[in-house]
Design an enzyme around this catalytic site. Structure first.
Site, PDB file in Angstrom:
ATOM      1  CB  SER A   1      10.488   0.961  -7.409  1.00 55.75           C
ATOM      2  OG  SER A   1       9.666   1.648  -8.326  1.00 55.75           O
TER       3      SER A   1
ATOM      4  CE1 TYR B   1      14.830   3.434 -10.320  1.00 49.50           C
ATOM      5  CE2 TYR B   1      12.490   2.943 -10.513  1.00 49.50           C
ATOM      6  CZ  TYR B   1      13.558   3.420  -9.774  1.00 49.50           C
ATOM      7  OH  TYR B   1      13.353   3.889  -8.501  1.00 49.50           O
TER       8      TYR B   1
END
Ligand code: GCO
Length: 255
Positions: free
Chosen positions: A146, A159
């Site tokens: 990501s 995350y």
């Protein structure tokens, strides 16, 4: 000619979290390049719908329903593949969850849940896949990172930590499994149009921020990641290992 380098004919790809979202797009992309795909998810009904859709489009599709945070279920799934003579040549560690909450309010259980689903899952499934790829002397592992593999954003600490971990797990896999003929790489998507991002997409301030911050001035579409996945899954990338490729409309390169 050189396009053969990208062909996945005769290869089998397991894509975790692939009944929808980015995983589904990875499955469609790899199947389009000739791979047999194994769709994974926890919702059996949704998985079968996705599999039947793809079969109707002419693809060779298997399903394996298991929870990526359940080690016993993972091991059972791989033992099932062994029993059926299904060899996973390509693994896409895509499954993941998001949980947005400021750290001062974040419960430890929620921190652990996000780390387990996004990072530990990739290790366990990667290990089970690599244990079987190594004796065959060949394998491709694609972990999904990501922008938060590099940069933090408020409210998504676990995350961010998991995705930073994905970047380093990819390097660790490259370090340990290269001699067995396995290449491990990662894809770092930018802000994509997916169900997981629904709350962000429908927030005008956030939408404006993404468009202003992204050189291409738009969100990415899941299918726009397929080419990078095909490259990393195919012989075209046979001497590429340990890399994370950002498919982000240029976002990570600019302030
Ligand atoms: C978020 C999103 C993330 C981003 C991703 C961009 O809450 O930040 O859900 O998944 O889309 O980090 O790379």
């Amino acid at each position: 000619m050189s396009l053969k380098l990208f062909a996945l004919t005769g290869r089998t790809a397991l894509i975790t979290g692939s009944s929808r979202g980015l995983g589904r797009a990875f499955a469609e992309g790899l199947a389009g390049a000739g791979a047999r795909v194994i769709l994974n998810g926890v919702d059996v009904a949704r998985l079968e719908i996705a599999a039947n859709d793809m079969r109707a489009a002419g693809h060779d599709v298997l399903t394996a329903a298991f929870d990526v945070t359940d080690e016993t279920a993972i091991i059972n799934a791989f033992e099932g593949f062994d029993a059926e003579g299904v060899a996973v040549d390509i693994l896409v560690n895509n499954a993941g969850i998001q949980f947005r909450k400021p750290m001062l309010e974040l419960a430890t259980a929620d921190w652990r849940r996000v780390i387990e689903a996004n990072l530990t899952s990739a290790f366990v499934i990667g290990r089970e896949a690599a244990r079987r790829m190594a004796p065959r002397g060949r394998g491709k592992i694609i972990n999904i990172g990501s922008l938060t593999s590099e940069l933090a954003r408020a409210t998504v600490a676990p995350y961010t930590v998991a995705k930073g971990g994905i970047k380093m797990l990819t390097k660790a896999m490259a370090a340990e499994w290269g001699e067995a003929g396995i290449q491990a790489n990662a894809i770092g998507p930018g802000y994509m149009v997916t169900d997981m991002n629904e709350a962000l997409l429908s927030n005008p301030d956030f939408d404006g921020w993404v468009k202003a911050r992204t050189p291409m001035r738009r969100w990415g579409l899941p299918e726009e990641l397929a080419g990078t996945a095909i490259y990393l899954a195919s012989d075209a990338s046979n001497y590429v290992s340990g890399q994370i490729i950002y498919a982000d409309g240029g976002m990570i390169s600019v302030l």
